[in-house]
Design an enzyme around this catalytic site. Structure first.
Site, mmCIF file in Angstrom:
data_model
loop_
_atom_site.group_PDB
_atom_site.id
_atom_site.type_symbol
_atom_site.label_atom_id
_atom_site.label_comp_id
_atom_site.label_asym_id
_atom_site.label_seq_id
_atom_site.Cartn_x
_atom_site.Cartn_y
_atom_site.Cartn_z
ATOM 1 N N ASN A 14 0.468 -1.403 0.177
ATOM 2 C CA ASN A 14 0.147 -0.084 -0.005
ATOM 3 C C ASN A 14 0.658 1.201 -0.127
ATOM 4 O O ASN A 14 1.588 1.515 1.044
ATOM 5 C CB ASN A 14 -0.906 -0.117 1.159
ATOM 6 C CG ASN A 14 -1.761 1.065 1.396
ATOM 7 O OD1 ASN A 14 -1.315 2.354 1.444
ATOM 8 N ND2 ASN A 14 -3.063 0.835 1.729
ATOM 9 N N LEU A 15 0.904 2.087 -1.047
ATOM 10 C CA LEU A 15 1.770 2.936 -1.297
ATOM 11 C C LEU A 15 1.299 4.181 -0.296
ATOM 12 O O LEU A 15 2.444 5.008 0.451
ATOM 13 C CB LEU A 15 1.605 3.650 -2.484
ATOM 14 C CG LEU A 15 2.190 2.980 -3.766
ATOM 15 C CD1 LEU A 15 1.916 3.430 -5.154
ATOM 16 C CD2 LEU A 15 3.606 2.501 -3.567
ATOM 17 N N ASP A 73 -0.767 -3.230 10.762
ATOM 18 C CA ASP A 73 -2.319 -3.600 10.444
ATOM 19 C C ASP A 73 -3.124 -2.802 11.119
ATOM 20 O O ASP A 73 -2.957 -2.574 12.284
ATOM 21 C CB ASP A 73 -2.516 -5.134 10.767
ATOM 22 C CG ASP A 73 -3.903 -5.688 10.144
ATOM 23 O OD1 ASP A 73 -3.674 -5.676 8.943
ATOM 24 O OD2 ASP A 73 -4.884 -6.015 10.815
ATOM 25 N N SER A 74 -3.919 -2.176 10.388
ATOM 26 C CA SER A 74 -4.654 -1.150 10.873
ATOM 27 C C SER A 74 -6.158 -1.042 10.547
ATOM 28 O O SER A 74 -6.535 -1.653 9.261
ATOM 29 C CB SER A 74 -4.045 0.341 10.625
ATOM 30 O OG SER A 74 -3.874 0.501 9.261
ATOM 31 N N GLY A 165 -7.587 5.814 1.991
ATOM 32 C CA GLY A 165 -8.730 4.886 2.696
ATOM 33 C C GLY A 165 -9.924 5.703 3.329
ATOM 34 O O GLY A 165 -10.507 6.359 2.618
ATOM 35 N N PHE A 166 -10.026 5.427 4.443
ATOM 36 C CA PHE A 166 -11.222 6.308 5.248
ATOM 37 C C PHE A 166 -11.009 7.519 5.591
ATOM 38 O O PHE A 166 -11.884 8.264 6.200
ATOM 39 C CB PHE A 166 -11.796 5.433 6.289
ATOM 40 C CG PHE A 166 -12.773 4.266 5.908
ATOM 41 C CD1 PHE A 166 -13.890 4.367 5.609
ATOM 42 C CD2 PHE A 166 -12.027 2.875 5.671
ATOM 43 C CE1 PHE A 166 -14.775 3.047 5.171
ATOM 44 C CE2 PHE A 166 -12.801 1.803 5.424
ATOM 45 C CZ PHE A 166 -14.238 1.881 4.925
#
Length: 209
Positions: A14-15, A73-74, A165-166
């Site tokens: 994931n960049l 990890d999130s 992401g969010f």
């Protein structure tokens, strides 16, 4: 205790995460290389907690590369949704076949969360938090785990063009802007990843958290 020095693998494809982690590690003289650059596979994340999945990724990258590896990890945990999407945050942004392994539809994922919140009625609570676990692993089997968190609330519609992401629908506590409206340095100072990094740095580089 084993300490971080020299070269380290950032175990992500994931960049957005890669750039954040490189920025946070920059002051400590580490040479960072990503799992993508090394063409490492992505292991199956079969854990049911952030800790389990972070360790899976870090241990896999450490063994595959022969170097220390750092994995994150999130995820987003929304109180009114029972903590969902949680460890399945990325899965809610389903990949499209034409986008390959990198492509995820985050706007769809944001809409899914908003739709579920709206289904609870206009008075639904919007409290949420981002959680992060950083796992360090060495090829000899030694590992360490650091946990971080940032509290806030969900908003709609999405706002801002930074972050990933969010981020466009999450407003951190004490601010009126979404994560995606914050400059990178502002976000790095308060994010869940930054919280976990402070603990890692204090442990690995003998600094005060």
């Amino acid at each position: 205790m084993t300490r971080l020095t020299g070269k380290i693998v950032i175990a992500t494809h994931n960049l957005g995460k890669l750039h954040e982690m490189q920025k946070l590690l920059e002051p400590y003289g580490l040479e960072c290389v990503s799992a993508g650059e090394l063409r490492l596979e992505e292991p199956a994340e079969t854990g049911t907690t952030f800790i389990e999945n972070a360790l899976i990724k870090a241990r896999f990258a450490a063994v595959a590369s022969g170097l220390p590896a750092l994995a994150d990890d999130s995820g987003l945990c929304v109180e009114a949704l029972g903590g969902r999407p949680g460890v399945y945050t990325a899965d809610w942004a389903e990949r499209h076949w034409y986008e390959g392994s990198e492509g995820r539809d985050w706007y769809m994922a944001m809409g899914k969360v908003e739709g579920l919140l709206c289904a609870h009625g206009p008075d639904v609570g919007r409290a949420a938090h981002f959680a992060c676990v950083l796992a360090l692993a060495w090829p000899d089997g030694v590992d360490a785990v650091y946990e971080g968190r940032v509290d806030g609330k969900m908003t709609w519609p999405p706002r801002g063009r930074m972050g990933f992401g969010f981020d466009p629908v999450f407003v951190p506590r004490g601010d009126t802007r979404t994560f995606a409206e914050l400059a990178p340095d502002e976000k790095h100072a308060i994010s869940h990843r930054a919280d976990a990094f402070r603990k890692l740095v204090a442990d690995q580089f003998n600094t005060q958290a």
